[in-house]
Scaffold this active site. Structure first.
Site: not given
Ligand SMILES: Cc1cc2nc3c(=O)[nH]c(=O)nc-3n(C[C@H](O)[C@H](O)[C@H](O)COP(=O)(O)OP(=O)(O)OC[C@H]3O[C@@H](n4cnc5c(N)ncnc54)[C@H](O)[C@@H]3O)c2cc1C
Length: 392
Positions: A139, A141, A169, A245-246, A251, A276, A371
Protein backbone atom coordinates in the site's frame (compact mmCIF):
# COMPACT_ATOMS: atom_id res chain seq x y z
CA UNK A 1 -8.85 -7.59 32.58
CA UNK A 2 -11.04 -10.46 33.82
CA UNK A 3 -9.51 -13.98 33.91
CA UNK A 4 -9.73 -15.76 30.55
CA UNK A 5 -12.57 -18.30 30.96
CA UNK A 6 -12.99 -18.85 27.20
CA UNK A 7 -14.86 -21.95 26.08
CA UNK A 8 -14.95 -22.44 22.33
CA UNK A 9 -18.38 -22.90 20.79
CA UNK A 10 -18.77 -25.94 18.48
CA UNK A 11 -22.50 -26.10 17.86
CA UNK A 12 -22.36 -28.51 14.91
CA UNK A 13 -19.64 -30.79 16.33
CA UNK A 14 -17.17 -29.55 13.77
CA UNK A 15 -14.36 -31.09 15.78
CA UNK A 16 -15.47 -34.34 14.13
CA UNK A 17 -14.14 -32.91 10.84
CA UNK A 18 -10.68 -32.27 12.28
CA UNK A 19 -7.78 -34.72 12.49
CA UNK A 20 -5.96 -35.45 15.73
CA UNK A 21 -3.11 -33.26 14.47
CA UNK A 22 -5.49 -30.34 13.83
CA UNK A 23 -6.85 -30.60 17.35
CA UNK A 24 -3.39 -30.88 18.93
CA UNK A 25 -2.14 -27.82 17.05
CA UNK A 26 -5.26 -25.82 17.86
CA UNK A 27 -5.31 -26.77 21.54
CA UNK A 28 -1.64 -25.87 21.94
CA UNK A 29 -2.31 -22.46 20.42
CA UNK A 30 -5.42 -22.03 22.57
CA UNK A 31 -3.56 -22.81 25.78
CA UNK A 32 -0.69 -20.52 24.81
CA UNK A 33 -3.08 -17.62 24.12
CA UNK A 34 -4.73 -18.13 27.51
CA UNK A 35 -1.37 -18.21 29.28
CA UNK A 36 0.68 -15.61 27.41
CA UNK A 37 -1.66 -13.26 25.54
CA UNK A 38 -4.87 -12.83 27.55
CA UNK A 39 -3.21 -11.62 30.77
CA UNK A 40 -1.22 -8.84 29.10
CA UNK A 41 -3.02 -7.85 25.91
CA UNK A 42 -5.39 -5.25 27.27
CA UNK A 43 -2.51 -3.38 28.87
CA UNK A 44 -0.46 -3.41 25.64
CA UNK A 45 -3.46 -2.32 23.57
CA UNK A 46 -4.08 0.54 25.99
CA UNK A 47 -0.39 1.53 25.73
CA UNK A 48 -0.50 1.10 21.93
CA UNK A 49 2.53 -1.18 22.04
CA UNK A 50 3.29 -4.56 20.47
CA UNK A 51 4.25 -7.09 23.19
CA UNK A 52 7.62 -8.16 21.77
CA UNK A 53 8.11 -10.76 24.51
CA UNK A 54 5.51 -13.04 22.84
CA UNK A 55 7.51 -13.43 19.62
CA UNK A 56 9.30 -16.60 20.81
CA UNK A 57 6.01 -18.13 21.90
CA UNK A 58 4.41 -17.36 18.55
CA UNK A 59 7.29 -19.17 16.88
CA UNK A 60 6.92 -22.15 19.24
CA UNK A 61 3.21 -22.68 18.47
CA UNK A 62 4.05 -22.68 14.75
CA UNK A 63 2.50 -19.29 13.99
CA UNK A 64 5.45 -18.20 11.82
CA UNK A 65 5.23 -20.23 8.62
CA UNK A 66 2.77 -22.95 9.69
CA UNK A 67 2.70 -24.45 6.18
CA UNK A 68 6.32 -23.66 5.22
CA UNK A 69 8.32 -26.92 4.92
CA UNK A 70 10.23 -28.07 7.99
CA UNK A 71 13.54 -27.95 6.04
CA UNK A 72 13.21 -24.13 6.04
CA UNK A 73 12.24 -23.94 9.71
CA UNK A 74 8.47 -23.89 9.11
CA UNK A 75 5.98 -26.16 10.88
CA UNK A 76 5.12 -28.19 7.75
CA UNK A 77 1.40 -28.23 8.62
CA UNK A 78 -1.63 -28.24 6.34
CA UNK A 79 -3.94 -25.33 5.58
CA UNK A 80 -6.53 -26.24 8.22
CA UNK A 81 -3.91 -26.29 10.97
CA UNK A 82 -2.68 -22.93 9.70
CA UNK A 83 -6.24 -21.59 9.87
CA UNK A 84 -6.84 -22.95 13.35
CA UNK A 85 -3.67 -21.29 14.65
CA UNK A 86 -4.85 -17.96 13.23
CA UNK A 87 -8.30 -18.50 14.76
CA UNK A 88 -6.83 -19.04 18.22
CA UNK A 89 -4.42 -16.11 18.03
CA UNK A 90 -7.15 -13.72 16.88
CA UNK A 91 -9.37 -15.03 19.66
CA UNK A 92 -6.75 -13.32 21.81
CA UNK A 93 -6.21 -10.23 19.66
CA UNK A 94 -6.42 -9.30 15.96
CA UNK A 95 -3.22 -7.25 16.25
CA UNK A 96 -1.19 -10.25 17.39
CA UNK A 97 -2.74 -12.32 14.59
CA UNK A 98 -1.81 -9.57 12.14
CA UNK A 99 1.83 -9.82 13.19
CA UNK A 100 1.78 -13.57 12.63
CA UNK A 101 -0.12 -13.29 9.32
CA UNK A 102 2.33 -10.78 7.92
CA UNK A 103 5.33 -12.85 8.98
CA UNK A 104 3.93 -16.08 7.50
CA UNK A 105 1.89 -15.18 4.45
CA UNK A 106 3.32 -11.88 3.37
CA UNK A 107 7.04 -12.35 4.11
CA UNK A 108 7.87 -16.07 4.38
CA UNK A 109 5.42 -17.13 1.65
CA UNK A 110 6.85 -14.88 -1.12
CA UNK A 111 10.43 -15.83 -0.19
CA UNK A 112 9.46 -19.51 -0.28
CA UNK A 113 7.37 -19.32 -3.48
CA UNK A 114 9.07 -16.57 -5.50
CA UNK A 115 12.58 -16.61 -4.04
CA UNK A 116 15.63 -18.67 -5.02
CA UNK A 117 17.29 -21.30 -2.84
CA UNK A 118 19.90 -18.92 -1.45
CA UNK A 119 17.17 -16.49 -0.36
CA UNK A 120 15.15 -19.30 1.25
CA UNK A 121 18.17 -20.53 3.19
CA UNK A 122 19.18 -17.05 4.29
CA UNK A 123 15.82 -15.74 5.48
CA UNK A 124 13.26 -18.47 6.19
CA UNK A 125 14.83 -20.17 9.25
CA UNK A 126 15.42 -16.80 10.97
CA UNK A 127 11.86 -15.67 10.21
CA UNK A 128 10.40 -18.99 11.39
CA UNK A 129 12.17 -18.73 14.74
CA UNK A 130 11.22 -15.07 15.19
CA UNK A 131 14.89 -14.04 15.30
CA UNK A 132 14.00 -11.74 12.41
CA UNK A 133 10.63 -10.11 11.92
CA UNK A 134 9.34 -9.06 8.52
CA UNK A 135 6.87 -6.67 6.92
CA UNK A 136 5.15 -6.38 3.54
CA UNK A 137 5.03 -3.10 1.64
CA UNK A 138 2.32 -2.91 -0.99
CA UNK A 139 0.00 0.00 0.00
CA UNK A 140 1.12 3.54 -0.82
CA UNK A 141 -0.24 6.93 0.28
CA UNK A 142 -2.12 7.32 -3.03
CA UNK A 143 -2.67 3.66 -3.92
CA UNK A 144 -4.58 1.43 -1.50
CA UNK A 145 -7.39 -0.51 -3.16
CA UNK A 146 -5.63 -0.02 -6.49
CA UNK A 147 -2.07 -1.26 -5.90
CA UNK A 148 -1.41 -1.54 -9.64
CA UNK A 149 -1.08 2.24 -9.67
CA UNK A 150 1.93 2.17 -7.32
CA UNK A 151 4.72 4.66 -7.96
CA UNK A 152 7.51 3.10 -5.86
CA UNK A 153 10.15 2.14 -8.40
CA UNK A 154 13.68 0.86 -8.92
CA UNK A 155 16.30 1.46 -11.57
CA UNK A 156 18.96 -0.99 -12.72
CA UNK A 157 22.31 0.66 -11.92
CA UNK A 158 24.43 -2.22 -13.25
CA UNK A 159 25.72 -3.73 -10.00
CA UNK A 160 22.67 -2.85 -7.84
CA UNK A 161 19.11 -1.49 -7.96
CA UNK A 162 18.22 2.02 -6.80
CA UNK A 163 14.88 2.08 -4.96
CA UNK A 164 12.72 5.18 -4.42
CA UNK A 165 9.20 5.70 -3.10
CA UNK A 166 7.08 5.26 0.01
CA UNK A 167 4.66 2.72 1.49
CA UNK A 168 2.16 3.38 4.25
CA UNK A 169 0.01 1.42 6.70
CA UNK A 170 2.66 -1.29 6.96
CA UNK A 171 2.17 -3.77 9.82
CA UNK A 172 5.37 -4.66 11.73
CA UNK A 173 7.29 -1.89 9.90
CA UNK A 174 8.67 -0.14 13.00
CA UNK A 175 10.61 -3.20 14.19
CA UNK A 176 10.98 -5.44 11.12
CA UNK A 177 14.49 -6.44 10.04
CA UNK A 178 13.26 -7.47 6.59
CA UNK A 179 10.73 -5.83 4.24
CA UNK A 180 9.22 -7.41 1.15
CA UNK A 181 8.73 -4.34 -1.03
CA UNK A 182 6.67 -4.26 -4.22
CA UNK A 183 8.02 -1.80 -6.75
CA UNK A 184 7.99 -1.16 -10.49
CA UNK A 185 11.02 -1.62 -12.74
CA UNK A 186 11.79 0.80 -15.57
CA UNK A 187 9.27 -0.94 -17.84
CA UNK A 188 6.52 -0.59 -15.20
CA UNK A 189 6.46 -4.26 -14.19
CA UNK A 190 5.95 -5.04 -10.48
CA UNK A 191 8.66 -7.04 -8.66
CA UNK A 192 9.33 -8.01 -5.07
CA UNK A 193 12.56 -6.82 -3.44
CA UNK A 194 13.95 -7.89 -0.08
CA UNK A 195 15.00 -4.71 1.73
CA UNK A 196 16.88 -5.00 5.01
CA UNK A 197 16.93 -2.59 7.94
CA UNK A 198 20.20 -0.67 7.94
CA UNK A 199 20.36 -0.13 4.17
CA UNK A 200 21.19 3.60 3.81
CA UNK A 201 18.16 5.68 2.79
CA UNK A 202 15.62 3.20 4.24
CA UNK A 203 13.54 4.45 7.20
CA UNK A 204 10.38 3.16 8.94
CA UNK A 205 8.57 5.94 10.87
CA UNK A 206 5.83 4.64 13.17
CA UNK A 207 2.15 5.50 12.63
CA UNK A 208 0.58 6.85 15.83
CA UNK A 209 -2.96 7.74 16.95
CA UNK A 210 -4.61 4.48 15.89
CA UNK A 211 -7.85 3.50 17.68
CA UNK A 212 -7.62 0.02 16.16
CA UNK A 213 -4.99 -2.77 16.20
CA UNK A 214 -3.28 -0.86 18.97
CA UNK A 215 -1.19 -3.88 20.04
CA UNK A 216 0.23 -4.17 16.51
CA UNK A 217 2.93 -1.78 15.32
CA UNK A 218 2.16 0.03 12.04
CA UNK A 219 4.45 2.33 10.09
CA UNK A 220 5.66 3.73 6.81
CA UNK A 221 8.50 2.52 4.63
CA UNK A 222 10.48 5.34 3.04
CA UNK A 223 13.02 4.65 0.30
CA UNK A 224 15.34 7.50 -0.56
CA UNK A 225 17.84 6.24 -3.14
CA UNK A 226 18.22 2.89 -1.38
CA UNK A 227 20.89 0.68 -2.97
CA UNK A 228 19.42 -2.82 -3.05
CA UNK A 229 21.79 -5.69 -3.97
CA UNK A 230 20.72 -7.48 -7.13
CA UNK A 231 20.52 -10.80 -5.30
CA UNK A 232 17.63 -9.33 -3.24
CA UNK A 233 15.15 -9.38 -6.15
CA UNK A 234 12.60 -12.23 -5.89
CA UNK A 235 13.27 -13.95 -9.23
CA UNK A 236 10.46 -16.45 -9.69
CA UNK A 237 7.34 -14.31 -10.10
CA UNK A 238 6.57 -10.74 -11.16
CA UNK A 239 3.51 -8.67 -12.02
CA UNK A 240 0.57 -7.84 -9.76
CA UNK A 241 -0.22 -11.56 -9.43
CA UNK A 242 2.84 -11.94 -7.20
CA UNK A 243 1.65 -9.75 -4.30
CA UNK A 244 -1.93 -10.93 -4.88
CA UNK A 245 -0.78 -14.54 -4.41
CA UNK A 246 0.56 -13.58 -0.96
CA UNK A 247 -2.73 -11.84 -0.16
CA UNK A 248 -4.66 -15.03 -0.97
CA UNK A 249 -2.76 -16.83 1.74
CA UNK A 250 -3.13 -14.00 4.25
CA UNK A 251 -6.84 -13.43 3.53
CA UNK A 252 -7.47 -17.14 4.07
CA UNK A 253 -5.84 -16.81 7.51
CA UNK A 254 -7.95 -13.73 8.26
CA UNK A 255 -11.12 -15.67 7.44
CA UNK A 256 -10.21 -18.10 10.23
CA UNK A 257 -8.95 -15.36 12.53
CA UNK A 258 -12.22 -13.43 12.39
CA UNK A 259 -14.04 -16.54 13.64
CA UNK A 260 -11.76 -16.46 16.69
CA UNK A 261 -12.65 -12.85 17.49
CA UNK A 262 -16.36 -13.62 17.04
CA UNK A 263 -16.15 -16.71 19.26
CA UNK A 264 -14.53 -14.70 22.03
CA UNK A 265 -17.23 -12.01 21.89
CA UNK A 266 -20.03 -14.58 21.81
CA UNK A 267 -18.57 -16.62 24.66
CA UNK A 268 -18.07 -13.52 26.81
CA UNK A 269 -21.62 -12.28 26.17
CA UNK A 270 -23.12 -15.73 26.83
CA UNK A 271 -21.36 -16.00 30.20
CA UNK A 272 -22.27 -12.44 31.14
CA UNK A 273 -25.92 -13.01 30.20
CA UNK A 274 -26.17 -15.80 32.77
CA UNK A 275 -24.52 -13.78 35.54
CA UNK A 276 -25.92 -10.28 35.10
CA UNK A 277 -29.23 -9.81 36.93
CA UNK A 278 -31.77 -7.13 35.97
CA UNK A 279 -35.45 -7.02 36.90
CA UNK A 280 -34.77 -9.98 39.16
CA UNK A 281 -33.63 -12.28 36.33
CA UNK A 282 -30.41 -13.07 34.47
CA UNK A 283 -30.50 -10.91 31.33
CA UNK A 284 -30.04 -14.12 29.28
CA UNK A 285 -33.64 -14.96 30.17
CA UNK A 286 -34.98 -12.01 28.18
CA UNK A 287 -36.03 -12.88 24.66
CA UNK A 288 -34.21 -9.94 23.09
CA UNK A 289 -30.90 -11.07 24.58
CA UNK A 290 -31.52 -14.68 23.54
CA UNK A 291 -32.19 -13.48 19.99
CA UNK A 292 -28.78 -11.83 19.90
CA UNK A 293 -27.03 -14.94 21.24
CA UNK A 294 -28.95 -17.33 18.97
CA UNK A 295 -28.10 -15.27 15.90
CA UNK A 296 -24.44 -15.06 16.94
CA UNK A 297 -24.00 -18.82 17.28
CA UNK A 298 -25.85 -19.37 13.99
CA UNK A 299 -23.52 -17.00 12.14
CA UNK A 300 -20.40 -18.43 13.81
CA UNK A 301 -21.46 -21.96 12.86
CA UNK A 302 -22.08 -20.96 9.22
CA UNK A 303 -18.67 -19.26 9.09
CA UNK A 304 -16.97 -22.30 10.63
CA UNK A 305 -18.45 -24.57 7.95
CA UNK A 306 -17.61 -22.20 5.09
CA UNK A 307 -14.05 -21.81 6.27
CA UNK A 308 -13.41 -25.46 7.00
CA UNK A 309 -14.55 -26.27 3.44
CA UNK A 310 -12.27 -23.54 2.09
CA UNK A 311 -9.43 -25.17 4.03
CA UNK A 312 -10.14 -28.52 2.36
CA UNK A 313 -10.10 -26.81 -1.06
CA UNK A 314 -6.81 -25.08 -0.14
CA UNK A 315 -5.30 -28.41 0.89
CA UNK A 316 -6.30 -29.82 -2.50
CA UNK A 317 -4.92 -26.75 -4.29
CA UNK A 318 -8.39 -25.94 -5.63
CA UNK A 319 -9.45 -22.81 -3.71
CA UNK A 320 -9.86 -19.80 -5.99
CA UNK A 321 -8.99 -16.22 -5.05
CA UNK A 322 -12.68 -15.34 -5.33
CA UNK A 323 -13.64 -18.10 -2.89
CA UNK A 324 -11.09 -16.72 -0.43
CA UNK A 325 -12.51 -13.21 -0.91
CA UNK A 326 -15.99 -14.48 -0.06
CA UNK A 327 -14.81 -16.05 3.20
CA UNK A 328 -12.70 -13.04 4.25
CA UNK A 329 -15.57 -10.66 3.59
CA UNK A 330 -18.27 -12.80 5.17
CA UNK A 331 -16.35 -13.73 8.29
CA UNK A 332 -15.02 -10.28 9.15
CA UNK A 333 -18.47 -8.78 8.62
CA UNK A 334 -19.94 -11.53 10.79
CA UNK A 335 -17.37 -10.86 13.53
CA UNK A 336 -17.80 -7.08 13.51
CA UNK A 337 -21.58 -7.44 13.90
CA UNK A 338 -21.20 -9.98 16.69
CA UNK A 339 -18.72 -7.72 18.49
CA UNK A 340 -21.18 -4.86 18.32
CA UNK A 341 -24.14 -6.91 19.60
CA UNK A 342 -22.04 -8.56 22.30
CA UNK A 343 -20.79 -5.20 23.48
CA UNK A 344 -24.36 -3.99 23.89
CA UNK A 345 -25.20 -7.08 25.90
CA UNK A 346 -22.58 -6.09 28.45
CA UNK A 347 -24.14 -2.66 28.90
CA UNK A 348 -21.70 -0.12 30.33
CA UNK A 349 -19.19 -2.84 31.24
CA UNK A 350 -18.88 -3.56 27.52
CA UNK A 351 -16.98 -0.38 26.85
CA UNK A 352 -14.29 -1.10 29.45
CA UNK A 353 -11.04 -3.00 29.20
CA UNK A 354 -12.33 -5.43 31.83
CA UNK A 355 -13.66 -7.43 28.89
CA UNK A 356 -12.16 -8.07 25.46
CA UNK A 357 -15.17 -7.09 23.34
CA UNK A 358 -14.52 -3.39 22.79
CA UNK A 359 -10.92 -4.15 21.79
CA UNK A 360 -12.10 -6.81 19.32
CA UNK A 361 -14.67 -4.37 17.97
CA UNK A 362 -12.09 -1.66 17.34
CA UNK A 363 -9.56 -4.14 15.94
CA UNK A 364 -12.07 -5.50 13.45
CA UNK A 365 -12.43 -2.04 11.90
CA UNK A 366 -8.90 -2.54 10.55
CA UNK A 367 -9.48 -6.16 9.63
CA UNK A 368 -12.53 -5.21 7.54
CA UNK A 369 -10.37 -2.62 5.73
CA UNK A 370 -6.98 -4.24 5.18
CA UNK A 371 -6.12 -7.00 2.71
CA UNK A 372 -8.93 -5.72 0.49
CA UNK A 373 -11.84 -3.75 1.92
CA UNK A 374 -15.31 -5.18 2.47
CA UNK A 375 -16.54 -3.51 -0.73
CA UNK A 376 -13.56 -4.57 -2.81
CA UNK A 377 -14.16 -8.23 -1.89
CA UNK A 378 -17.80 -7.87 -2.89
CA UNK A 379 -16.67 -6.58 -6.28
CA UNK A 380 -14.34 -9.57 -6.62
CA UNK A 381 -17.32 -11.90 -6.07
CA UNK A 382 -19.36 -9.77 -8.48
CA UNK A 383 -16.67 -10.05 -11.15
CA UNK A 384 -16.36 -13.80 -10.59
CA UNK A 385 -20.07 -14.54 -11.01
CA UNK A 386 -20.90 -12.09 -13.81
CA UNK A 387 -17.62 -11.93 -15.70
CA UNK A 388 -18.11 -8.15 -15.75
CA UNK A 389 -15.36 -6.00 -14.23
CA UNK A 390 -16.63 -3.18 -11.97
CA UNK A 391 -13.06 -1.94 -11.36
CA UNK A 392 -12.72 -0.64 -14.93
C1 LIG B 1 -3.93 -1.24 10.63
C2 LIG B 1 -3.62 -1.47 9.18
C3 LIG B 1 -2.58 -2.31 8.82
C4 LIG B 1 -2.25 -2.48 7.47
N1 LIG B 1 -1.17 -3.29 7.13
C5 LIG B 1 -0.76 -3.31 5.83
C6 LIG B 1 0.45 -4.00 5.47
O1 LIG B 1 1.10 -4.65 6.31
N2 LIG B 1 0.90 -3.93 4.18
C7 LIG B 1 0.21 -3.22 3.22
O2 LIG B 1 0.67 -3.18 2.09
N3 LIG B 1 -0.94 -2.57 3.52
C8 LIG B 1 -1.44 -2.60 4.80
N4 LIG B 1 -2.60 -1.92 5.14
C9 LIG B 1 -3.27 -1.13 4.10
C10 LIG B 1 -4.62 -1.68 3.68
O3 LIG B 1 -4.46 -2.84 2.93
C11 LIG B 1 -5.36 -0.52 2.94
O4 LIG B 1 -5.76 0.40 3.91
C12 LIG B 1 -6.55 -1.04 2.16
O5 LIG B 1 -6.15 -1.82 1.06
C13 LIG B 1 -7.45 0.11 1.66
O6 LIG B 1 -6.69 1.09 1.04
P1 LIG B 1 -6.90 2.62 1.45
O7 LIG B 1 -6.81 2.73 2.94
O8 LIG B 1 -5.96 3.43 0.64
O9 LIG B 1 -8.40 2.94 1.07
P2 LIG B 1 -8.93 3.38 -0.38
O10 LIG B 1 -8.41 2.44 -1.42
O11 LIG B 1 -8.68 4.83 -0.56
O12 LIG B 1 -10.49 3.13 -0.23
C14 LIG B 1 -11.37 4.05 0.42
C15 LIG B 1 -12.80 3.55 0.23
O13 LIG B 1 -13.12 3.53 -1.16
C16 LIG B 1 -13.60 2.25 -1.52
N5 LIG B 1 -13.21 1.93 -2.89
C17 LIG B 1 -11.96 1.98 -3.43
N6 LIG B 1 -12.01 1.62 -4.72
C18 LIG B 1 -13.30 1.29 -5.00
C19 LIG B 1 -13.99 0.79 -6.14
N7 LIG B 1 -13.33 0.53 -7.30
N8 LIG B 1 -15.33 0.58 -6.06
C20 LIG B 1 -16.00 0.81 -4.90
N9 LIG B 1 -15.40 1.28 -3.79
C21 LIG B 1 -14.07 1.50 -3.83
C22 LIG B 1 -12.98 1.28 -0.52
O14 LIG B 1 -13.76 0.09 -0.39
C23 LIG B 1 -12.99 2.12 0.75
O15 LIG B 1 -14.23 2.00 1.38
C24 LIG B 1 -2.99 -1.80 6.48
C25 LIG B 1 -4.07 -0.99 6.86
C26 LIG B 1 -4.38 -0.82 8.19
C27 LIG B 1 -5.54 0.08 8.56
Amino acid sequence: MKPDLFQAPDYYNLDDLLTEEHKLVRDAAREWVKREVSPIIEDYAQKAEFPKQIVNGLAEIGAFGPYIPVEYGGAGLDQISYGLIMQEIERGDSGVRSTASVQSSLVMYPIWKYGNEAQRQKYLPKLASGEWMGCFGLTEPDHGSNPAGMVTNFKDMGDHYLLNGAKMWISNAPFAQVAIVWAKDESGRIHGLIVERGMPGFTTPETHNKWSLRASATGELIFDNVKVPKENLLPNKSGLGAPLGCLDSARYGIAWGAIGAAMDCYDTALRYSKERMQFGKPIGQFQLQQKKLAEMITEITKAQLLTWRLGVLRNEGRATSAQISMAKRNNVDMAIHIAREARQMLGGMGITGEYSIMRHSMNLESVITYEGTHDIHLLITGLDITGLNAFK
